[in-house]
Scaffold this motif. Structure first.
Motif, short mmCIF file in Angstrom:
data_model
loop_
_atom_site.label_atom_id
_atom_site.label_comp_id
_atom_site.label_asym_id
_atom_site.label_seq_id
_atom_site.Cartn_x
_atom_site.Cartn_y
_atom_site.Cartn_z
N SER A 15 -0.10 17.05 23.41
CA SER A 15 -0.18 17.44 22.00
C SER A 15 -1.46 18.24 21.75
CB SER A 15 -0.18 16.20 21.10
OG SER A 15 -1.40 15.48 21.26
N ALA A 16 -1.49 18.90 20.62
CA ALA A 16 -2.70 19.63 20.22
C ALA A 16 -3.88 18.67 20.10
CB ALA A 16 -2.47 20.38 18.91
N ALA A 17 -3.64 17.48 19.58
CA ALA A 17 -4.71 16.49 19.44
C ALA A 17 -5.24 16.05 20.81
CB ALA A 17 -4.22 15.28 18.64
N GLU A 18 -4.34 15.86 21.77
CA GLU A 18 -4.76 15.49 23.12
C GLU A 18 -5.56 16.62 23.77
OE1 GLU A 18 -1.20 12.47 24.50
OE2 GLU A 18 -0.77 14.62 24.41
N LEU A 19 -5.13 17.85 23.57
CA LEU A 19 -5.87 19.00 24.11
C LEU A 19 -7.25 19.10 23.48
CD1 LEU A 19 -3.02 21.63 24.30
CD2 LEU A 19 -4.41 20.84 26.23
N TRP A 20 -7.31 18.95 22.15
CA TRP A 20 -8.59 19.03 21.45
C TRP A 20 -9.54 17.96 21.95
CZ3 TRP A 20 -11.05 22.57 18.80
CH2 TRP A 20 -12.21 22.21 18.10
N SER A 21 -9.05 16.74 22.11
CA SER A 21 -9.88 15.65 22.60
C SER A 21 -10.40 15.95 24.00
CB SER A 21 -9.07 14.35 22.59
OG SER A 21 -9.85 13.30 23.11
N ALA A 22 -9.53 16.45 24.88
CA ALA A 22 -9.96 16.80 26.24
C ALA A 22 -10.96 17.95 26.22
CB ALA A 22 -8.75 17.15 27.09
N LEU A 23 -10.74 18.92 25.34
CA LEU A 23 -11.62 20.08 25.24
C LEU A 23 -13.01 19.70 24.75
CD1 LEU A 23 -12.03 23.20 25.27
CD2 LEU A 23 -11.20 23.20 22.90
N THR A 24 -13.09 18.78 23.83
CA THR A 24 -14.37 18.46 23.19
C THR A 24 -14.97 17.17 23.74
OG1 THR A 24 -13.19 17.41 21.35
CG2 THR A 24 -13.79 19.75 21.10
N GLU A 25 -14.37 16.03 23.43
CA GLU A 25 -14.94 14.74 23.83
C GLU A 25 -14.83 14.49 25.33
OE1 GLU A 25 -12.53 12.40 21.30
OE2 GLU A 25 -13.27 13.47 19.56
N GLU A 33 -20.38 20.93 34.47
CA GLU A 33 -21.49 21.91 34.47
C GLU A 33 -21.70 22.56 33.11
OE1 GLU A 33 -19.40 21.53 38.29
OE2 GLU A 33 -18.70 22.24 36.37
N LEU A 34 -20.82 22.28 32.16
CA LEU A 34 -20.91 22.88 30.83
C LEU A 34 -21.36 21.85 29.81
CD1 LEU A 34 -20.30 25.48 29.09
CD2 LEU A 34 -18.11 24.37 28.56
N VAL A 35 -22.44 22.19 29.09
CA VAL A 35 -22.91 21.37 27.98
C VAL A 35 -22.48 22.06 26.71
CG1 VAL A 35 -24.97 20.51 26.80
CG2 VAL A 35 -24.88 20.53 29.30
N LEU A 36 -21.72 21.35 25.87
CA LEU A 36 -21.19 21.94 24.65
C LEU A 36 -20.77 20.82 23.71
CD1 LEU A 36 -18.64 24.82 24.38
CD2 LEU A 36 -18.24 22.70 23.17
N ASP A 37 -21.28 20.82 22.50
CA ASP A 37 -20.83 19.91 21.45
C ASP A 37 -20.06 20.72 20.43
OD1 ASP A 37 -21.99 17.51 22.41
OD2 ASP A 37 -23.94 18.13 21.62
N ALA A 38 -18.98 20.17 19.95
CA ALA A 38 -18.11 20.89 19.00
C ALA A 38 -18.71 20.85 17.59
CB ALA A 38 -16.71 20.30 19.02
N ARG A 39 -19.87 21.48 17.44
CA ARG A 39 -20.53 21.63 16.14
C ARG A 39 -21.08 23.05 16.07
NH1 ARG A 39 -25.13 19.30 16.15
NH2 ARG A 39 -25.10 18.66 18.31
N VAL A 40 -20.83 23.73 14.98
CA VAL A 40 -21.34 25.09 14.81
C VAL A 40 -22.86 25.08 14.94
CG1 VAL A 40 -21.60 27.01 13.18
CG2 VAL A 40 -19.39 25.85 13.41
N GLY A 41 -23.36 25.99 15.77
CA GLY A 41 -24.80 26.11 16.00
C GLY A 41 -25.31 25.31 17.17
N SER A 42 -24.51 24.38 17.70
CA SER A 42 -24.99 23.57 18.82
C SER A 42 -25.10 24.43 20.08
CB SER A 42 -24.11 22.34 19.05
OG SER A 42 -22.86 22.72 19.55
N PRO A 43 -26.02 24.09 20.97
CA PRO A 43 -26.21 24.90 22.17
C PRO A 43 -25.06 24.78 23.16
CG PRO A 43 -27.74 23.04 22.15
CD PRO A 43 -26.98 22.99 20.87
#
Length: 135
Positions: A15-25, A33-43
């Protein structure tokens, strides 16, 4: 002439929710190797080793619309300008799709080679994303 952008779409029964969760959390499980928080402006920072030398690309998140869109810009130190990445998740009739676009290659001196390398890299990472989302 360098093609300025690339676009890759992959589909899944997740589902889209499952994809979003995997993409972010859950991102660290499929792309540590990728550091990314799903917040605008975060590094945003990706690090990798190539030919024994450590490299990185740095940027920041530019858009978050859960559970359908995440965008960021990133840049290696040698690039004169950043690349812009957008991940879009759609769901239709029990199937979901992830479309990733990245643009800005035409402004880079090695844009063609970099675009090819990124296309291969994104295909790899998106495959891992689908594996975790379907998990």
């Amino acid at each position: 002439m360098t093609a300025d952008s690339l676009s890759i779409t992959v589909a899944t029964d997740a589902s889209a929710a499952e994809l979003w969760s995997a993409l972010t959390e859950g991102r660290s499980t499929w792309w540590p190797e990728l550091v990314l928080d799903a917040r605008v402006g975060s590094p945003v920072r990706e690090t990798w080793t190539e030919s024994g030398e450590e490299h990185s690309a740095d940027g920041h998140v530019t858009e978050v619309t859960a559970p359908s869109r995440l965008a960021f810009v990133w840049q290696q130190q040698a690039w004169p300008t950043p690349l812009a990445v957008r991940v879009t998740i759609t769901e239709d009739d029990g199937r979901s799709a992830v479309t990733l676009t990245e643009h800005g290659f035409a402004a880079l001196p090695d844009g063609d080679a970099l675009r090819t390398a990124h296309e291969e890299g994104w295909a790899f990472h998106l495959g891992n994303l689908l594996d975790v989302a379907a998990g």
